[in-house]
Design a protein around this motif. Structure first.
Motif, PDB file in Angstrom:
ATOM      1  N   GLU A  76      48.625 110.738  46.054  1.00 27.10           N
ATOM      2  CA  GLU A  76      49.918 110.953  45.398  1.00 27.10           C
ATOM      3  C   GLU A  76      51.023 111.162  46.420  1.00 27.10           C
ATOM      4  O   GLU A  76      52.144 110.662  46.241  1.00 27.10           O
ATOM      5  N   ALA A  77      50.728 111.891  47.494  1.00 27.17           N
ATOM      6  CA  ALA A  77      51.742 112.102  48.524  1.00 27.17           C
ATOM      7  C   ALA A  77      52.128 110.782  49.188  1.00 27.17           C
ATOM      8  O   ALA A  77      53.308 110.539  49.492  1.00 27.17           O
ATOM      9  N   SER A  78      51.158 109.896  49.404  1.00 27.14           N
ATOM     10  CA  SER A  78      51.445 108.587  50.015  1.00 27.14           C
ATOM     11  C   SER A  78      52.333 107.745  49.106  1.00 27.14           C
ATOM     12  O   SER A  78      53.298 107.109  49.559  1.00 27.14           O
ATOM     13  N   VAL A  79      52.010 107.734  47.799  1.00 27.26           N
ATOM     14  CA  VAL A  79      52.808 106.946  46.849  1.00 27.26           C
ATOM     15  C   VAL A  79      54.228 107.508  46.759  1.00 27.26           C
ATOM     16  O   VAL A  79      55.213 106.746  46.733  1.00 27.26           O
ATOM     17  N   ARG A  80      54.360 108.841  46.712  1.00 30.89           N
ATOM     18  CA  ARG A  80      55.694 109.436  46.621  1.00 30.89           C
ATOM     19  C   ARG A  80      56.536 109.079  47.844  1.00 30.89           C
ATOM     20  O   ARG A  80      57.742 108.817  47.743  1.00 30.89           O
ATOM     21  N   TRP A  97      52.583 110.583  36.295  1.00 23.41           N
ATOM     22  CA  TRP A  97      51.505 109.880  36.988  1.00 23.41           C
ATOM     23  C   TRP A  97      50.592 109.206  35.976  1.00 23.41           C
ATOM     24  O   TRP A  97      50.285 109.762  34.930  1.00 23.41           O
ATOM     25  N   GLU A  98      50.233 107.970  36.305  1.00 19.59           N
ATOM     26  CA  GLU A  98      49.380 107.185  35.416  1.00 19.59           C
ATOM     27  C   GLU A  98      48.119 106.780  36.178  1.00 19.59           C
ATOM     28  O   GLU A  98      48.174 106.351  37.333  1.00 19.59           O
ATOM     29  N   THR A  99      46.972 106.953  35.526  1.00 17.26           N
ATOM     30  CA  THR A  99      45.696 106.502  36.088  1.00 17.26           C
ATOM     31  C   THR A  99      45.229 105.319  35.260  1.00 17.26           C
ATOM     32  O   THR A  99      45.184 105.381  34.025  1.00 17.26           O
ATOM     33  N   PHE A 100      44.866 104.241  35.925  1.00 17.85           N
ATOM     34  CA  PHE A 100      44.454 103.023  35.209  1.00 17.85           C
ATOM     35  C   PHE A 100      43.422 102.281  36.043  1.00 17.85           C
ATOM     36  O   PHE A 100      43.155 102.618  37.200  1.00 17.85           O
ATOM     37  N   ASP A 156      56.066 105.645  37.642  1.00 15.23           N
ATOM     38  CA  ASP A 156      57.225 104.816  37.318  1.00 15.23           C
ATOM     39  C   ASP A 156      58.489 105.629  37.556  1.00 15.23           C
ATOM     40  O   ASP A 156      58.587 106.782  37.131  1.00 15.23           O
ATOM     41  N   THR A 157      59.458 105.025  38.244  1.00 13.07           N
ATOM     42  CA  THR A 157      60.702 105.708  38.588  1.00 13.07           C
ATOM     43  C   THR A 157      61.885 104.928  38.012  1.00 13.07           C
ATOM     44  O   THR A 157      61.984 103.702  38.221  1.00 13.07           O
ATOM     45  N   ALA A 158      62.767 105.584  37.250  1.00 16.00           N
ATOM     46  CA  ALA A 158      63.973 104.953  36.689  1.00 16.00           C
ATOM     47  C   ALA A 158      65.061 104.944  37.755  1.00 16.00           C
ATOM     48  O   ALA A 158      65.365 105.984  38.350  1.00 16.00           O
ATOM     49  N   LEU A 159      65.628 103.751  38.001  1.00 15.93           N
ATOM     50  CA  LEU A 159      66.687 103.603  38.994  1.00 15.93           C
ATOM     51  C   LEU A 159      68.048 103.771  38.341  1.00 15.93           C
ATOM     52  O   LEU A 159      68.186 103.753  37.096  1.00 15.93           O
ATOM     53  N   VAL A 187      55.366 102.175  41.456  1.00 16.18           N
ATOM     54  CA  VAL A 187      54.630 102.101  42.722  1.00 16.18           C
ATOM     55  C   VAL A 187      53.280 102.789  42.511  1.00 16.18           C
ATOM     56  O   VAL A 187      53.222 103.912  42.005  1.00 16.18           O
ATOM     57  N   GLY A 188      52.226 102.092  42.887  1.00 18.66           N
ATOM     58  CA  GLY A 188      50.885 102.663  42.720  1.00 18.66           C
ATOM     59  C   GLY A 188      50.016 102.407  43.945  1.00 18.66           C
ATOM     60  O   GLY A 188      50.449 101.818  44.943  1.00 18.66           O
ATOM     61  N   GLU A 189      48.784 102.909  43.888  1.00 24.30           N
ATOM     62  CA  GLU A 189      47.851 102.727  44.998  1.00 24.30           C
ATOM     63  C   GLU A 189      46.437 102.609  44.442  1.00 24.30           C
ATOM     64  O   GLU A 189      46.060 103.314  43.505  1.00 24.30           O
ATOM     65  N   ASP A 190      45.701 101.715  45.029  1.00 27.89           N
ATOM     66  CA  ASP A 190      44.300 101.530  44.673  1.00 27.89           C
ATOM     67  C   ASP A 190      43.489 102.669  45.298  1.00 27.89           C
ATOM     68  O   ASP A 190      43.439 102.813  46.519  1.00 27.89           O
ATOM     69  N   VAL A 191      42.888 103.497  44.425  1.00 30.98           N
ATOM     70  CA  VAL A 191      42.068 104.609  44.929  1.00 30.98           C
ATOM     71  C   VAL A 191      40.590 104.355  44.680  1.00 30.98           C
ATOM     72  O   VAL A 191      39.783 105.290  44.569  1.00 30.98           O
TER      73      VAL A 191
END
Length: 467
Positions: free
Chosen positions: A46-50, A110-113, A133-136, A144-148
């Motif tokens: 989560e810290a990396s994605v943020r 945060w979403e897990t999928f 997901d971040t609203a601009l 932005v996500g990451e494969d864990v």
């Protein structure tokens, strides 16, 4: 419940208890390891994605949407590990490197999928991923996500390792429980055999001590100490009976012989019947004194000193000095005393008075006419209270000093004096009953043709002064 049946059941219970505690502790540790590892891995992802989100939002804020789109394309072509999806204000996908992001993702949550992937062998896999997901500012939405999946695989391997460790924990727990229970069973067996032997009357048996310093050794040492005291008490009682029978035989024989002589003399007119009765009463008094002394020694050695109280040992010393000052004058012996103040001990006042009386009696009895006796009561440097009686009489040879503390022991030099050989035995018993000791040493030395003298000290532990 019989001891053998209790000891047979105890090892099994100990095994179960040890196993339960061991497994519970190990399970708690393993659960903590798993949860801590999973939590740490998730926090790092989560810290990396943020961090990546903050970088991309900064590009959008400073350079606009086209620059953000270009940055996402460049990162995708570069093969970055992140998962991207940029949607415009109408919800249309502008740029994305994945297609199976779940719809309806809330901004800031945060979403897990599961991400569909194909490995090197062509097998389709569902790999776990996380994203946010971040609203601009312009209404766009950046995901932005990451494969864990690697983290999931690591946690899976960790779980397998923990289960394997749990298996070994069970094996070690059972083995350790059996080892402990066997050790306890052997120790209890030794105790059981000793208890059985004592129940059958054998007081000489003792529990073997392994010198391991554990609780079983402490129990064995305590039991052996108890048996030592019990054996000593029983031996003292037996010895007291034997000693009474032995010591009364001779006085009774002498009394019978003297009464026979007195009867013959009375018939011949040489003595009166009153004199014969007085002689008999004197012998009876001597017998009763010996009998009472032996019983008092046995009582003390059995640990039965009644009514211990804190009292002023100095006051007791002054009373004894005043009493025996006249006895010294009658025998033309110089009697002096030095008694300190505030000497408090805890014990039985009559027994201690009798012990001091025995010491002073002996000193005056064996000190020749014109000699000297010094009686002291003081506090030693280590805090102990000491009574000492010093004379310049014939003394006791060093090799005989331990022997004279035993019952009915009389040296050749003292056989001409009346007595039963119980005086110092009683003093020794009183000292031991009060956790003290008796010390014998040479006196002030020979002078004016007198002997080397004797110094006898009764040393007692001090007690705090009463309020």
């Amino acid at each position: 419940m019989h001891l053998p049946s209790l000891f047979r059941r105890t090892p099994f219970r100990l095994t179960l208890l040890f196993l339960a505690l061991f497994v519970a502790t190990a399970s708690a540790v393993m659960a903590y390891v798993y949860m801590a590892s999973a939590s740490e891995a998730r926090a790092r992802a989560e810290a990396s994605v943020r961090s990546e989100v903050e970088t991309l939002v900064a590009i959008y804020r400073t350079r606009g949407g086209n620059a953000l789109n270009q940055a996402l394309v460049d990162r995708t072509l570069r093969g970055d590990k992140y998962l991207y999806r940029l949607r415009d204000a109408d919800g249309k996908v502008v740029t994305a490197n994945i297609s199976d992001i779940p719809d309806g993702v809330d901004s800031g949550e945060w979403e897990t999928f599961r991400l569909t992937d194909t490995d090197a062998e062509g097998r389709v896999q569902k790999r776990q991923s996380i994203g946010i997901d971040t609203a601009l500012a312009g209404g766009e939405h950046l995901f932005v996500g990451e494969d864990v999946g690697d983290i999931e695989a690591y946690l899976s391997r960790l779980t397998q390792a923990l289960w394997l460790a749990m298996f070994f924990v069970l094996v070690l727990g059972i083995g350790g429980g059996l080892l402990v229970s066997r050790r306890v069973e052997v120790a209890m067996g030794r105790l059981n055999r000793v208890v059985g032997a004592v129940q059958e009357g054998n007081l000489k048996v003792r529990v073997p001590v392994k010198n391991s310093g554990d609780e079983l050794d402490e129990l064995s040492i305590g039991l052996n100490t108890m048996l030592d005291r019990l054996e000593g008490s029983m031996a003292s009682i037996r010895h007291a009976g034997d000693a009474i029978a032995h010591d009364l035989r001779s006085p009774l024989t002498r009394m019978r012989a003297k009464l026979e002589v007195a009867l013959i003399d009375a018939e011949a007119g040489k003595v009166s019947g009153v004199d014969a009765l007085e002689l008999a009463l004197g012998e009876a008094d001597s017998l009763l004194k010996t009998f009472n002394t032996v019983l008092a020694i046995a009582r003390l050695q059995a640990g039965d000193a009644p009514d211990p109280k804190v009292f002023d040992a100095g006051m007791l010393g002054r009373d004894m000095a005043e009493l025996y000052e006249y006895a010294g004058e009658e025998k033309d012996i110089e009697f002096a005393s030095e008694i300190d103040k505030d000497l408090f001990v805890e014990g039985n006042h009559p027994f201690l008075a009798q012990a001091l009386a025995n010491l002073l009696d002996n000193a005056i009895k064996y000190t020749p006419q014109g000699g000297a006796v010094m009686f002291r009561a003081r506090r030693k440097a280590n805090g102990e209270i000491e009574y000492s009686v010093t004379d310049n009489g014939p003394g006791i040879p060093e090799e005989d000093r331990e022997r004279v503390l035993q019952r009915f022991v009389r040296l050749d030099s003292s056989r001409t004096e009346p007595g039963s050989g119980l005086g110092l035995s009683l003093v020794t018993a009183v000292a031991e009953a009060h956790c003290g000791r008796i010390e014998l040493a040479e006196g002030p030395g020979a002078y004016d043709g007198r002997g080397p003298g004797l110094r006898v000290a009764l040393v007692l532990p001090a007690a705090p002064a009463p309020e």
